[in-house]
Design a protein around this motif. Structure first.
Motif, PDB file in Angstrom:
ATOM      1  N   PRO A   1       0.825  -1.201   0.000  1.00 25.20           N
ATOM      2  CA  PRO A   1       0.000   0.000   0.000  1.00 25.20           C
ATOM      3  C   PRO A   1       0.862   1.255   0.000  1.00 25.20           C
ATOM      4  O   PRO A   1       1.978   1.256   0.520  1.00 25.20           O
ATOM      5  N   SER A   2       0.371   2.321  -0.585  1.00 29.15           N
ATOM      6  CA  SER A   2       1.090   3.596  -0.581  1.00 29.15           C
ATOM      7  C   SER A   2       0.778   4.353   0.695  1.00 29.15           C
ATOM      8  O   SER A   2      -0.380   4.478   1.087  1.00 29.15           O
ATOM      9  N   HIS A   3       1.847   4.830   1.338  1.00 33.77           N
ATOM     10  CA  HIS A   3       1.666   5.600   2.569  1.00 33.77           C
ATOM     11  C   HIS A   3       1.764   7.099   2.318  1.00 33.77           C
ATOM     12  O   HIS A   3       1.799   7.890   3.248  1.00 33.77           O
ATOM     13  N   ASP A   4       1.869   7.491   1.044  1.00 32.58           N
ATOM     14  CA  ASP A   4       2.009   8.908   0.727  1.00 32.58           C
ATOM     15  C   ASP A   4       0.782   9.690   1.200  1.00 32.58           C
ATOM     16  O   ASP A   4      -0.351   9.216   1.140  1.00 32.58           O
ATOM     17  N   GLY A   5       1.040  10.895   1.662  1.00 31.45           N
ATOM     18  CA  GLY A   5      -0.039  11.790   2.060  1.00 31.45           C
ATOM     19  C   GLY A   5      -0.386  11.753   3.523  1.00 31.45           C
ATOM     20  O   GLY A   5      -1.081  12.643   4.012  1.00 31.45           O
ATOM     21  N   HIS A   6       0.074  10.727   4.258  1.00 28.91           N
ATOM     22  CA  HIS A   6      -0.205  10.704   5.691  1.00 28.91           C
ATOM     23  C   HIS A   6       0.527  11.857   6.375  1.00 28.91           C
ATOM     24  O   HIS A   6       1.688  12.123   6.073  1.00 28.91           O
ATOM     25  N   PRO A   7      -0.116  12.535   7.320  1.00 30.70           N
ATOM     26  CA  PRO A   7       0.533  13.675   7.971  1.00 30.70           C
ATOM     27  C   PRO A   7       1.596  13.251   8.981  1.00 30.70           C
ATOM     28  O   PRO A   7       1.435  12.249   9.680  1.00 30.70           O
TER      29      PRO A   7
ATOM     30  N   ALA B   1       0.854   2.847  23.164  1.00 33.74           N
ATOM     31  CA  ALA B   1       0.187   1.653  22.641  1.00 33.74           C
ATOM     32  C   ALA B   1      -1.260   1.954  22.245  1.00 33.74           C
ATOM     33  O   ALA B   1      -1.762   1.448  21.234  1.00 33.74           O
ATOM     34  N   LEU B   2      -1.940   2.793  23.052  1.00 36.69           N
ATOM     35  CA  LEU B   2      -3.315   3.165  22.730  1.00 36.69           C
ATOM     36  C   LEU B   2      -3.365   3.920  21.413  1.00 36.69           C
ATOM     37  O   LEU B   2      -4.234   3.657  20.559  1.00 36.69           O
ATOM     38  N   LEU B   3      -2.433   4.847  21.221  1.00 32.80           N
ATOM     39  CA  LEU B   3      -2.382   5.595  19.970  1.00 32.80           C
ATOM     40  C   LEU B   3      -2.148   4.660  18.790  1.00 32.80           C
ATOM     41  O   LEU B   3      -2.802   4.774  17.746  1.00 32.80           O
ATOM     42  N   ARG B   4      -1.226   3.729  18.979  1.00 34.11           N
ATOM     43  CA  ARG B   4      -0.900   2.800  17.888  1.00 34.11           C
ATOM     44  C   ARG B   4      -2.106   1.937  17.532  1.00 34.11           C
ATOM     45  O   ARG B   4      -2.332   1.619  16.352  1.00 34.11           O
ATOM     46  N   SER B   5      -2.883   1.562  18.544  1.00 29.52           N
ATOM     47  CA  SER B   5      -4.054   0.725  18.271  1.00 29.52           C
ATOM     48  C   SER B   5      -5.106   1.475  17.462  1.00 29.52           C
ATOM     49  O   SER B   5      -5.987   0.855  16.858  1.00 29.52           O
ATOM     50  N   HIS B   6      -5.003   2.816  17.457  1.00 29.47           N
ATOM     51  CA  HIS B   6      -5.932   3.627  16.654  1.00 29.47           C
ATOM     52  C   HIS B   6      -5.245   4.190  15.412  1.00 29.47           C
ATOM     53  O   HIS B   6      -5.713   5.165  14.814  1.00 29.47           O
ATOM     54  N   GLY B   7      -4.114   3.574  15.055  1.00 28.72           N
ATOM     55  CA  GLY B   7      -3.458   3.932  13.802  1.00 28.72           C
ATOM     56  C   GLY B   7      -2.545   5.124  13.859  1.00 28.72           C
ATOM     57  O   GLY B   7      -2.067   5.599  12.815  1.00 28.72           O
ATOM     58  N   PHE B   8      -2.258   5.659  15.076  1.00 22.92           N
ATOM     59  CA  PHE B   8      -1.440   6.861  15.214  1.00 22.92           C
ATOM     60  C   PHE B   8      -0.088   6.478  15.804  1.00 22.92           C
ATOM     61  O   PHE B   8      -0.008   5.881  16.874  1.00 22.92           O
ATOM     62  N   LEU B   9       0.988   6.863  15.127  1.00 21.11           N
ATOM     63  CA  LEU B   9       2.340   6.474  15.541  1.00 21.11           C
ATOM     64  C   LEU B   9       3.012   7.572  16.357  1.00 21.11           C
ATOM     65  O   LEU B   9       3.106   8.722  15.918  1.00 21.11           O
TER      66      LEU B   9
ATOM     67  N   GLU C   1      10.949   4.150  10.392  1.00 21.22           N
ATOM     68  CA  GLU C   1       9.753   3.717  11.120  1.00 21.22           C
ATOM     69  C   GLU C   1       8.530   4.518  10.667  1.00 21.22           C
ATOM     70  O   GLU C   1       7.441   3.968  10.481  1.00 21.22           O
ATOM     71  N   VAL C   2       8.720   5.819  10.480  1.00 20.13           N
ATOM     72  CA  VAL C   2       7.613   6.682  10.053  1.00 20.13           C
ATOM     73  C   VAL C   2       7.143   6.315   8.648  1.00 20.13           C
ATOM     74  O   VAL C   2       5.939   6.182   8.387  1.00 20.13           O
ATOM     75  N   LEU C   3       8.094   6.134   7.733  1.00 22.72           N
ATOM     76  CA  LEU C   3       7.738   5.849   6.343  1.00 22.72           C
ATOM     77  C   LEU C   3       7.113   4.464   6.173  1.00 22.72           C
ATOM     78  O   LEU C   3       6.375   4.227   5.211  1.00 22.72           O
ATOM     79  N   ALA C   4       7.392   3.572   7.138  1.00 24.79           N
ATOM     80  CA  ALA C   4       6.805   2.233   7.070  1.00 24.79           C
ATOM     81  C   ALA C   4       5.407   2.184   7.681  1.00 24.79           C
ATOM     82  O   ALA C   4       4.691   1.188   7.517  1.00 24.79           O
ATOM     83  N   HIS C   5       5.025   3.269   8.361  1.00 27.72           N
ATOM     84  CA  HIS C   5       3.730   3.285   9.053  1.00 27.72           C
ATOM     85  C   HIS C   5       2.632   3.790   8.119  1.00 27.72           C
ATOM     86  O   HIS C   5       2.762   4.832   7.482  1.00 27.72           O
ATOM     87  N   ASP C   6       1.547   3.071   8.091  1.00 30.81           N
ATOM     88  CA  ASP C   6       0.411   3.433   7.245  1.00 30.81           C
ATOM     89  C   ASP C   6      -0.589   4.239   8.062  1.00 30.81           C
ATOM     90  O   ASP C   6      -1.658   3.758   8.437  1.00 30.81           O
ATOM     91  N   GLY C   7      -0.204   5.493   8.360  1.00 25.40           N
ATOM     92  CA  GLY C   7      -1.057   6.346   9.164  1.00 25.40           C
ATOM     93  C   GLY C   7      -0.313   7.591   9.620  1.00 25.40           C
ATOM     94  O   GLY C   7       0.868   7.784   9.291  1.00 25.40           O
ATOM     95  N   PRO C   8      -0.958   8.459  10.395  1.00 22.35           N
ATOM     96  CA  PRO C   8      -0.329   9.706  10.857  1.00 22.35           C
ATOM     97  C   PRO C   8       0.715   9.449  11.939  1.00 22.35           C
ATOM     98  O   PRO C   8       0.680   8.436  12.642  1.00 22.35           O
ATOM     99  N   THR C   9       1.633  10.400  12.073  1.00 24.74           N
ATOM    100  CA  THR C   9       2.750  10.292  13.022  1.00 24.74           C
ATOM    101  C   THR C   9       2.927  11.615  13.761  1.00 24.74           C
ATOM    102  O   THR C   9       2.675  12.691  13.205  1.00 24.74           O
TER     103      THR C   9
END
Length: 374
Positions: free
Chosen positions: A2-8, A32-40, A78-86
């Motif tokens: 999947p493309s992760h481009d555009g995530h803030p 951990a709570l943030l990660r479970s909701h897709g936020f790194l 780590e950020v670029l591998a994450h499919d979501g906001p950071t």
């Protein structure tokens, strides 16, 4: 893949002494709570100090951190591998030069970059910044610090001394020149007496954190010292060896003495800006706020929160007496005297037997020599 481009990717860059440590403590506790909701919230530490050192390619207080080698590159991966906001957070980032800001942006291609700046009125910032400097090893007096700071203010572009990290207009402009001023969000710290969760709620809104139930610690992470305690610490620091390494200083002076012992009481009241400098603070604040309004940065909170506030009961180190310093020194010294150190190491049995045998042999030789004397 999947493309992760555009995530803030949001950079929380300070300013220092605007509740940053408390915010980072909450973020780390809810990683951990943030990660479970897709936020790194990357890494394992409370804030991203080591990562900031790596990005800036520099040290802190003359010390180079081995762990900073490659830390920024690992975080970027780590950020670029994450499919979501950071979210990345450390107040030392606010004082970064434009080339460092550009390097941060260039290392995150395809991501939407945003910046959040928490800030507090200068009436409360001046005492806090000087005190933090003393904690970190500065020996300049409060009076000289104030004088140097006002002399160093040459308008909204000021970036020397304390203004590198505390000039909100300059920090917003440096980051805004790279990511766009409309992507720089100002979050104001509410006035004294406001609900303790107001800043966190404003921060959640500014960053766009998930709307979930966060665990909020009751105890502040970086409480301030009293006026007497800060002046006492400054005088102690002035007597320390100039070549004292930062790790030793941080462990023994900043944490053990300042944050564990001196913080327990505020004798002599709390530090404040002397009345003689109130007009100076108001003048600088007005110029800074005018520039901020001109940048057009979004604001969460109210810029009116940045109008200078002064503690009418506040005190200054000039009012501290030697008797007060002596009394407070004894308060700190007595518990240290009564604190038991580690028990002496017991010698191995074989060593004790050998030493005892040597003493007995020596005594026998001495007795024989005595009997041989005429």
């Amino acid at each position: 893949m999947p493309s992760h481009d555009g995530h803030p990717v949001t950079f929380h860059v300070g300013t220092p002494k605007s509740g940053t440590t408390s915010l980072q403590n909450i973020l780390a506790g809810n990683r951990a709570l943030l990660r479970s909701h897709g936020f790194l919230y990357p890494g394992e530490n409370q804030g991203h100090f080591i990562e900031a050192m790596s990005l800036r390619e520099g040290g802190f207080r003359g010390h180079e951190f081995e762990s900073a080698e490659g830390a920024w590159d690992r975080t970027v991966a780590e950020v670029l591998a994450h499919d979501g906001p950071t979210l990345l957070s450390h107040e030392i980032l606010g004082g970064s030069k434009r080339r460092i800001v550009q390097r941060a942006a260039d290392s995150l291609p395809g991501r939407r970059l945003r910046v959040v700046i928490t800030c507090r009125d200068l009436g409360r910032q001046f005492p806090a910044v000087w005190q933090e400097g003393v904690k970190n090893g500065d020996t300049v007096t409060y009076a000289d610090f104030l004088a140097e700071s006002f002399d160093g203010w040459d308008g909204p572009g000021a970036s020397a001394g304390m203004w590198r990290g505390q000039n909100l207009a300059s920090v917003a402009d440096r980051w805004g020149s790279v990511v766009g001023h409309d992507n720089v969000v100002i979050v104001t710290v509410p006035p004294s007496g406001a609900d303790k969760d107001v800043l966190w709620r404003r921060f959640v809104e500014a960053v766009g954190l998930p709307d979930v139930d966060y665990e909020i610690p009751d105890v502040p992470r970086n409480p301030s010292l009293g006026t007497v305690e800060t002046e006492l610490l400054r005088r102690v620091v002035a007597r320390l060896p100039e070549d004292l390494a930062w790790p030793t200083y941080s462990r023994q002076v900043k944490r053990r003495l300042a944050q564990k012992r001196l913080v327990k009481e505020k004798t002599g009241g709390s530090l404040s800006v002397p009345p003689a400098h109130h007009d100076d603070v108001r003048r600088v604040s007005a110029e800074m706020l005018e520039a901020i309004r001109g940048h057009g940065c979004p604001v969460v909170g109210d810029l009116a929160d940045l109008e200078p506030a002064f503690d009418p009961a506040g005190t200054s180190p000039d009012e501290v007496t030697d008797a007060q310093l002596l009394e407070r020194s004894l308060d700190v010294l007595v518990p240290l005297v009564l604190t038991e150190g580690p028990a002496p190491k017991r010698q191995p049995v074989t060593r004790r037997i050998a030493e005892q045998g040597a003493r007995k042999t020596g005594q026998k030789i001495t007795d024989r020599l005595k009997r041989m004397r005429p």
